[in-house]
Design a protein around this motif. Structure first.
Motif, PDB file in Angstrom:
ATOM      1  N   ILE A   1       0.732  -1.364   0.025  1.00 54.30           N
ATOM      2  CA  ILE A   1      -0.129  -0.017   0.037  1.00 54.30           C
ATOM      3  C   ILE A   1       0.782   1.241  -0.220  1.00 54.30           C
ATOM      4  O   ILE A   1       0.606   2.287  -0.671  1.00 54.30           O
ATOM      5  CB  ILE A   1      -0.836   0.026   1.183  1.00 54.30           C
ATOM      6  N   ARG A   2       1.921   0.965   0.805  1.00 58.66           N
ATOM      7  CA  ARG A   2       2.928   2.275   0.719  1.00 58.66           C
ATOM      8  C   ARG A   2       3.584   2.533  -0.562  1.00 58.66           C
ATOM      9  O   ARG A   2       3.725   3.878  -0.780  1.00 58.66           O
ATOM     10  CB  ARG A   2       3.808   2.251   1.821  1.00 58.66           C
ATOM     11  N   HIS A   3       3.640   1.534  -1.360  1.00 56.53           N
ATOM     12  CA  HIS A   3       4.334   1.887  -2.612  1.00 56.53           C
ATOM     13  C   HIS A   3       3.291   2.457  -3.442  1.00 56.53           C
ATOM     14  O   HIS A   3       3.474   3.344  -4.484  1.00 56.53           O
ATOM     15  CB  HIS A   3       4.796   0.551  -3.193  1.00 56.53           C
ATOM     16  N   ILE A   4       2.037   2.377  -3.316  1.00 52.66           N
ATOM     17  CA  ILE A   4       1.038   2.848  -4.165  1.00 52.66           C
ATOM     18  C   ILE A   4       0.568   4.375  -3.779  1.00 52.66           C
ATOM     19  O   ILE A   4       0.447   5.110  -4.725  1.00 52.66           O
ATOM     20  CB  ILE A   4      -0.452   1.970  -3.811  1.00 52.66           C
ATOM     21  N   SER A   5       0.848   4.479  -2.458  1.00 56.77           N
ATOM     22  CA  SER A   5       0.473   6.043  -2.075  1.00 56.77           C
ATOM     23  C   SER A   5       1.450   6.371  -0.863  1.00 56.77           C
ATOM     24  O   SER A   5       1.294   5.592   0.214  1.00 56.77           O
ATOM     25  CB  SER A   5      -1.066   6.119  -1.669  1.00 56.77           C
ATOM     26  N   THR A   6       2.075   7.425  -0.920  1.00 58.85           N
ATOM     27  CA  THR A   6       2.733   7.632   0.377  1.00 58.85           C
ATOM     28  C   THR A   6       1.874   8.640   1.389  1.00 58.85           C
ATOM     29  O   THR A   6       2.307   8.807   2.496  1.00 58.85           O
ATOM     30  CB  THR A   6       4.062   8.715  -0.223  1.00 58.85           C
ATOM     31  N   LYS A   7       0.837   9.312   0.898  1.00 62.32           N
ATOM     32  CA  LYS A   7       0.006   9.972   1.503  1.00 62.32           C
ATOM     33  C   LYS A   7      -1.032   9.267   2.299  1.00 62.32           C
ATOM     34  O   LYS A   7      -1.485   9.670   3.351  1.00 62.32           O
ATOM     35  CB  LYS A   7      -0.516  11.146   0.821  1.00 62.32           C
ATOM     36  N   LEU A   8      -1.655   8.115   1.602  1.00 56.13           N
ATOM     37  CA  LEU A   8      -2.798   7.379   2.258  1.00 56.13           C
ATOM     38  C   LEU A   8      -2.410   6.923   3.671  1.00 56.13           C
ATOM     39  O   LEU A   8      -1.055   6.540   3.903  1.00 56.13           O
ATOM     40  CB  LEU A   8      -2.842   6.096   1.328  1.00 56.13           C
ATOM     41  N   GLN A   9      -3.199   7.166   4.827  1.00 54.12           N
ATOM     42  CA  GLN A   9      -2.843   6.925   6.030  1.00 54.12           C
ATOM     43  C   GLN A   9      -3.307   5.520   6.451  1.00 54.12           C
ATOM     44  O   GLN A   9      -4.457   4.705   5.852  1.00 54.12           O
ATOM     45  CB  GLN A   9      -3.894   7.717   6.843  1.00 54.12           C
ATOM     46  N   ILE A  10      -2.532   4.899   6.889  1.00 56.29           N
ATOM     47  CA  ILE A  10      -2.660   3.347   7.442  1.00 56.29           C
ATOM     48  C   ILE A  10      -2.477   3.256   8.911  1.00 56.29           C
ATOM     49  O   ILE A  10      -1.495   3.505   9.508  1.00 56.29           O
ATOM     50  CB  ILE A  10      -1.457   2.529   6.634  1.00 56.29           C
ATOM     51  N   LEU A  11      -3.566   2.527   9.460  1.00 56.09           N
ATOM     52  CA  LEU A  11      -3.820   2.507  10.889  1.00 56.09           C
ATOM     53  C   LEU A  11      -3.778   0.920  10.907  1.00 56.09           C
ATOM     54  O   LEU A  11      -4.617   0.282  10.720  1.00 56.09           O
ATOM     55  CB  LEU A  11      -4.943   3.101  11.186  1.00 56.09           C
ATOM     56  N   MET A  12      -2.794   0.488  11.533  1.00 53.34           N
ATOM     57  CA  MET A  12      -2.865  -1.042  11.710  1.00 53.34           C
ATOM     58  C   MET A  12      -3.300  -1.373  13.072  1.00 53.34           C
ATOM     59  O   MET A  12      -3.142  -1.074  14.323  1.00 53.34           O
ATOM     60  CB  MET A  12      -1.036  -1.284  11.944  1.00 53.34           C
ATOM     61  N   LEU A  13      -3.999  -2.388  12.991  1.00 52.83           N
ATOM     62  CA  LEU A  13      -4.537  -3.016  14.111  1.00 52.83           C
ATOM     63  C   LEU A  13      -3.474  -4.223  14.560  1.00 52.83           C
ATOM     64  O   LEU A  13      -3.309  -5.351  13.822  1.00 52.83           O
ATOM     65  CB  LEU A  13      -6.163  -3.852  13.884  1.00 52.83           C
ATOM     66  N   THR A  14      -3.072  -4.133  15.907  1.00 56.52           N
ATOM     67  CA  THR A  14      -2.164  -5.056  16.365  1.00 56.52           C
ATOM     68  C   THR A  14      -2.610  -5.792  17.562  1.00 56.52           C
ATOM     69  O   THR A  14      -3.596  -5.327  18.061  1.00 56.52           O
ATOM     70  CB  THR A  14      -0.840  -4.318  16.600  1.00 56.52           C
ATOM     71  N   VAL A  15      -1.870  -6.754  17.869  1.00 57.49           N
ATOM     72  CA  VAL A  15      -2.340  -7.521  19.186  1.00 57.49           C
ATOM     73  C   VAL A  15      -1.531  -6.814  20.314  1.00 57.49           C
ATOM     74  O   VAL A  15      -0.421  -6.560  20.349  1.00 57.49           O
ATOM     75  CB  VAL A  15      -1.987  -9.070  19.398  1.00 57.49           C
ATOM     76  N   ARG A  16      -2.282  -6.817  21.465  1.00 55.15           N
ATOM     77  CA  ARG A  16      -1.721  -6.188  22.483  1.00 55.15           C
ATOM     78  C   ARG A  16      -0.620  -6.961  23.260  1.00 55.15           C
ATOM     79  O   ARG A  16      -0.331  -8.133  23.249  1.00 55.15           O
ATOM     80  CB  ARG A  16      -2.755  -6.183  23.905  1.00 55.15           C
ATOM     81  N   ASP A  17       0.598  -6.004  23.574  1.00 53.86           N
ATOM     82  CA  ASP A  17       1.767  -6.717  24.197  1.00 53.86           C
ATOM     83  C   ASP A  17       2.408  -7.269  23.072  1.00 53.86           C
ATOM     84  O   ASP A  17       3.828  -7.816  23.415  1.00 53.86           O
ATOM     85  CB  ASP A  17       1.428  -7.576  25.402  1.00 53.86           C
ATOM     86  N   ASP A  18       2.484  -7.138  22.074  1.00 49.98           N
ATOM     87  CA  ASP A  18       3.167  -7.608  20.906  1.00 49.98           C
ATOM     88  C   ASP A  18       3.991  -6.496  20.248  1.00 49.98           C
ATOM     89  O   ASP A  18       3.518  -6.089  19.296  1.00 49.98           O
ATOM     90  CB  ASP A  18       2.692  -8.533  19.695  1.00 49.98           C
ATOM     91  N   GLU A  19       4.977  -5.957  20.973  1.00 50.81           N
ATOM     92  CA  GLU A  19       5.864  -4.784  20.755  1.00 50.81           C
ATOM     93  C   GLU A  19       6.366  -5.035  19.281  1.00 50.81           C
ATOM     94  O   GLU A  19       6.478  -4.182  18.457  1.00 50.81           O
ATOM     95  CB  GLU A  19       6.853  -4.415  21.724  1.00 50.81           C
ATOM     96  N   ASP A  20       7.053  -6.014  18.963  1.00 44.82           N
ATOM     97  CA  ASP A  20       7.607  -6.407  17.755  1.00 44.82           C
ATOM     98  C   ASP A  20       6.920  -6.294  16.558  1.00 44.82           C
ATOM     99  O   ASP A  20       7.416  -5.735  15.669  1.00 44.82           O
ATOM    100  CB  ASP A  20       8.452  -7.885  17.857  1.00 44.82           C
ATOM    101  N   ASP A  21       5.634  -6.744  16.648  1.00 43.95           N
ATOM    102  CA  ASP A  21       4.474  -6.388  15.570  1.00 43.95           C
ATOM    103  C   ASP A  21       4.248  -4.985  15.317  1.00 43.95           C
ATOM    104  O   ASP A  21       4.307  -4.485  14.389  1.00 43.95           O
ATOM    105  CB  ASP A  21       3.280  -7.087  15.980  1.00 43.95           C
ATOM    106  N   LYS A  22       4.286  -4.213  16.439  1.00 46.49           N
ATOM    107  CA  LYS A  22       3.999  -2.826  16.287  1.00 46.49           C
ATOM    108  C   LYS A  22       5.248  -2.133  15.474  1.00 46.49           C
ATOM    109  O   LYS A  22       5.138  -1.399  14.897  1.00 46.49           O
ATOM    110  CB  LYS A  22       3.787  -2.017  17.580  1.00 46.49           C
ATOM    111  N   VAL A  23       6.357  -2.226  16.039  1.00 42.23           N
ATOM    112  CA  VAL A  23       7.678  -1.874  15.548  1.00 42.23           C
ATOM    113  C   VAL A  23       7.655  -2.218  14.063  1.00 42.23           C
ATOM    114  O   VAL A  23       8.045  -1.338  13.077  1.00 42.23           O
ATOM    115  CB  VAL A  23       8.814  -2.381  16.099  1.00 42.23           C
TER     116      VAL A  23
END
Length: 232
Positions: free
Chosen positions: A71-93
């Protein structure tokens, strides 16, 4: 006809959660589309324009992280809000390094998600800021041309590294910047794991810019992730 609050694409393989999000956000006036996986999401993005993509990190197929990169290659401006699992900091990074603008951890409250979405829409709709334009957020002014910082109209003397760090954070206000990204820009890739250096640097900035450095309101910590400057 009332204008929708924003155009959103929900990408979530859990059909029950997808329907719940659609019902909740639709009742608030957002214009919504749905996708059940990354491939479907990319097809939607080729056919229609959106302002925010709500993207689950754990999906079958190409997965949330790879979908985020594409998605980021398609658009640099489009906002991406990721849904992650609590306490999985590696996924967030990993999500932020892949190009996500922010994240919300499951389980989340509708109020929190809605606030993040509205913030993302404001960022999407904001005009491009020239690199030489001064930034003012709250009581802090940063002039990138004169490399000058003021707090409540009084000049604050910063070191070169302090200024560079503050400029990075203020230009990306509201977005979390990972430790590795900040260190990579400030010191180079060989120092991307030197978090102690970054803690000292941010601590020095807080002493110069915050009313109470131990309880910051501008230079915020995202635990185990990095730092963000508060939303304007």
């Amino acid at each position: 006809m009332e204008k929708p609050q924003g155009r959103l694409l929900i990408v979530e393989d859990d059909s029950a959660l997808r329907r719940s999000l659609h019902t909740t956000l639709g009742s608030l006036g957002f214009d919504l589309s749905e996708a059940s996986n990354g491939e479907d999401a990319l097809a939607h993005l080729r056919m229609a324009d959106y302002e925010v993509v709500i993207l689950d990190i754990n999906m079958p197929g190409i997965g949330g992280i790879e979908t985020c990169r594409r998605i980021r290659h398609i658009s640099t401006k489009l906002q991406i809000l990721m849904l992650t699992v609590r306490d999985d900091e590696d996924d967030k990074v990993e999500a932020l390094e892949a190009g996500a603008d922010d994240y919300v951890t499951k389980p989340f409250r509708s109020r929190e998600l809605t606030a993040r979405i509205r913030t993302a829409i404001r960022r999407f709709r904001a005009p491009e800021m020239p690199a030489d334009m001064s930034i003012v957020i709250g009581s802090i002014l940063l002039d990138p041309v004169r490399r000058r910082v003021e707090r409540n109209g009084v000049e604050v003397h910063l070191t070169a590294r302090e200024f560079n760090a503050l400029q990075l954070l203020m230009f990306q206000a509201g977005r979390p910047l990972t430790h590795a990204r900040l260190l990579g820009i400030l010191r180079g890739p060989d120092f991307a794991s030197d978090r102690a250096y970054l803690r000292v640097l941010i601590g020095q900035l807080r002493k110069k810019l915050e009313d109470d450095p131990s309880n910051p309101t501008c230079l915020l910590t995202d635990s185990y992730i990095g730092y963000r400057f508060r939303e304007p």
